[in-house]
Design a protein around this motif. Structure first.
Motif, PDB file in Angstrom:
ATOM      1  N   LYS A  46      32.418  81.336  50.086  1.00 46.71           N
ATOM      2  CA  LYS A  46      33.406  80.653  50.581  1.00 46.71           C
ATOM      3  C   LYS A  46      33.398  79.268  50.846  1.00 46.71           C
ATOM      4  N   ILE A  47      32.432  78.847  51.691  1.00 45.51           N
ATOM      5  CA  ILE A  47      31.960  77.578  52.292  1.00 45.51           C
ATOM      6  C   ILE A  47      31.594  76.677  50.783  1.00 45.51           C
ATOM      7  N   LEU A  48      30.956  77.233  50.034  1.00 45.82           N
ATOM      8  CA  LEU A  48      30.713  76.220  48.710  1.00 45.82           C
ATOM      9  C   LEU A  48      31.998  75.909  48.055  1.00 45.82           C
ATOM     10  N   THR A  49      32.813  77.146  47.915  1.00 46.45           N
ATOM     11  CA  THR A  49      34.065  76.706  47.435  1.00 46.45           C
ATOM     12  C   THR A  49      34.932  75.790  47.892  1.00 46.45           C
ATOM     13  N   HIS A  50      35.087  75.837  49.176  1.00 40.93           N
ATOM     14  CA  HIS A  50      35.723  75.062  50.030  1.00 40.93           C
ATOM     15  C   HIS A  50      35.256  73.651  49.870  1.00 40.93           C
ATOM     16  N   ILE A  51      33.917  73.491  49.984  1.00 43.20           N
ATOM     17  CA  ILE A  51      33.230  72.183  49.855  1.00 43.20           C
ATOM     18  C   ILE A  51      33.579  71.461  48.424  1.00 43.20           C
ATOM     19  N   THR A  52      33.075  72.259  47.570  1.00 40.34           N
ATOM     20  CA  THR A  52      33.455  71.605  46.037  1.00 40.34           C
ATOM     21  C   THR A  52      34.946  71.254  45.502  1.00 40.34           C
ATOM     22  N   GLU A  53      35.725  71.774  46.485  1.00 45.90           N
ATOM     23  CA  GLU A  53      37.076  71.429  46.028  1.00 45.90           C
ATOM     24  C   GLU A  53      37.432  69.972  46.063  1.00 45.90           C
ATOM     25  N   SER A  54      36.696  69.535  46.909  1.00 49.14           N
ATOM     26  CA  SER A  54      36.704  67.909  47.344  1.00 49.14           C
ATOM     27  C   SER A  54      35.714  67.216  47.498  1.00 49.14           C
ATOM     28  N   PRO A  55      34.674  66.853  46.521  1.00 48.29           N
ATOM     29  CA  PRO A  55      33.206  66.196  46.697  1.00 48.29           C
ATOM     30  C   PRO A  55      33.543  65.123  47.338  1.00 48.29           C
ATOM     31  N   SER A  56      34.353  64.170  47.574  1.00 49.08           N
ATOM     32  CA  SER A  56      34.457  62.903  48.204  1.00 49.08           C
ATOM     33  C   SER A  56      34.260  63.180  49.759  1.00 49.08           C
ATOM     34  N   LYS A  57      35.105  64.263  50.207  1.00 50.96           N
ATOM     35  CA  LYS A  57      35.350  64.436  51.474  1.00 50.96           C
ATOM     36  C   LYS A  57      33.849  64.737  52.099  1.00 50.96           C
ATOM     37  N   PHE A  58      33.038  66.009  51.393  1.00 54.00           N
ATOM     38  CA  PHE A  58      31.872  66.149  51.816  1.00 54.00           C
ATOM     39  C   PHE A  58      30.941  64.979  52.056  1.00 54.00           C
ATOM     40  N   ILE A  59      30.779  64.232  50.861  1.00 55.43           N
ATOM     41  CA  ILE A  59      29.819  63.117  50.768  1.00 55.43           C
ATOM     42  C   ILE A  59      30.052  62.012  51.822  1.00 55.43           C
ATOM     43  N   ALA A  60      31.538  61.932  52.080  1.00 56.13           N
ATOM     44  CA  ALA A  60      31.850  61.061  53.044  1.00 56.13           C
ATOM     45  C   ALA A  60      31.576  61.370  54.392  1.00 56.13           C
ATOM     46  N   THR A  61      31.949  62.642  54.579  1.00 53.28           N
ATOM     47  CA  THR A  61      31.395  63.211  56.051  1.00 53.28           C
ATOM     48  C   THR A  61      29.731  63.454  56.199  1.00 53.28           C
ATOM     49  N   MET A  62      28.844  63.354  55.225  1.00 54.06           N
ATOM     50  CA  MET A  62      27.554  63.371  55.368  1.00 54.06           C
ATOM     51  C   MET A  62      27.166  61.726  55.785  1.00 54.06           C
TER      52      MET A  62
END
Length: 241
Positions: A46-62
């Motif tokens: 479920k977490i993987l699904t949520h993260i991959t919906e918006s890759p730019s948000k995850f990368i920006a968060t990191m």
């Protein structure tokens, strides 16, 4: 006994290494592997699904987490270097410029090695396994830094669209032939005896390699063909063999 300053420095280094590693792991992870993992049951899919919906948000968060960690590290590390190597300058109001250079050189070398180079190499090599293993703590930071991330993305998207006439980097996932080939190779390498590999996996592997095969390499020239008449006897056919 380790003091508070040392704990903060070590903690910021570890967090910076974590954010750097997860960023490169997310980029390097096989998309097909992620899609298959997302189909499973549990909290991680479920977490993987949520993260991959918006890759730019995850990368920006990191990136946000990594920058915060490096700022904290820089603040405390400068004082630590003075205490360990340049105690004579601790009480000076104006630190010599050369000393600032040494501080920057030492602290930068440490963070490049421990928090940038090593984690990125390791996380890239084992991207699939590592990303899945650490996606839960990464998601916690994803939620914590999300307000800052949204502001950063809004500013960057505004600049890109208004001044550079470029849209954001929200690109749908596309599976390339190379990614499929890499995933199949990983499955083949995970099995000690290739005879036990699923026949469908072997068919996929052969199909990927088929596009590189030339017709003349697998065909027999007509002048080299050996044939018999349709009505030839079994004896003639046996003699020809």
């Amino acid at each position: 006994m380790i003091d508070t300053e040392s704990i903060v420095i070590i903690g910021s280094l570890l967090l910076s290494a974590f954010f750097s590693g997860m960023e490169i792991a997310f980029v390097s992870t096989n998309k097909i592997y992620l899609e298959l993992e997302k189909k499973k049951q549990g909290i991680v899919p479920k977490i993987l699904t949520h993260i991959t919906e918006s890759p730019s948000k995850f990368i920006a968060t990191m990136l946000v987490g990594n920058n915060i960690s490096m700022v904290v590290y820089g603040i405390f590390m400068g004082e630590m270097i003075l205490k360990l190597l340049f105690q004579n300058y601790l009480n000076l109001e104006n630190i010599p410029l050369l000393l600032v250079f040494y501080q920057s050189l030492i602290s930068t070398a440490i963070i490049l090695l421990i928090a940038e180079f090593l984690p990125k190499v390791l996380f890239q090599i084992y991207s699939n396994t590592v990303f899945k293993a650490f996606v839960l703590p990464a998601f916690v930071f994803y939620i914590i830094f999300l307000p800052i991330t949204k502001v950063v993305l809004w500013v960057s998207n505004t600049v890109l669209s208004r001044y550079l006439q470029t849209q954001g980097d929200e690109v749908p996932s596309v599976f390339s032939k190379m990614e499929l080939g890499n995933y199949i190779s990983e499955q083949m390498n995970a099995v000690a005896d290739h005879e036990t590999v699923d026949s469908e996996i072997q068919i996929f592997q052969n199909a990927l390699e088929f596009s590189a095969v030339k017709a003349r390499d697998i065909m027999t020239p007509r002048t080299e063909l050996v044939a018999v008449d349709l009505y030839s006897s079994v004896v003639d056919l046996r003699d020809l063999f």
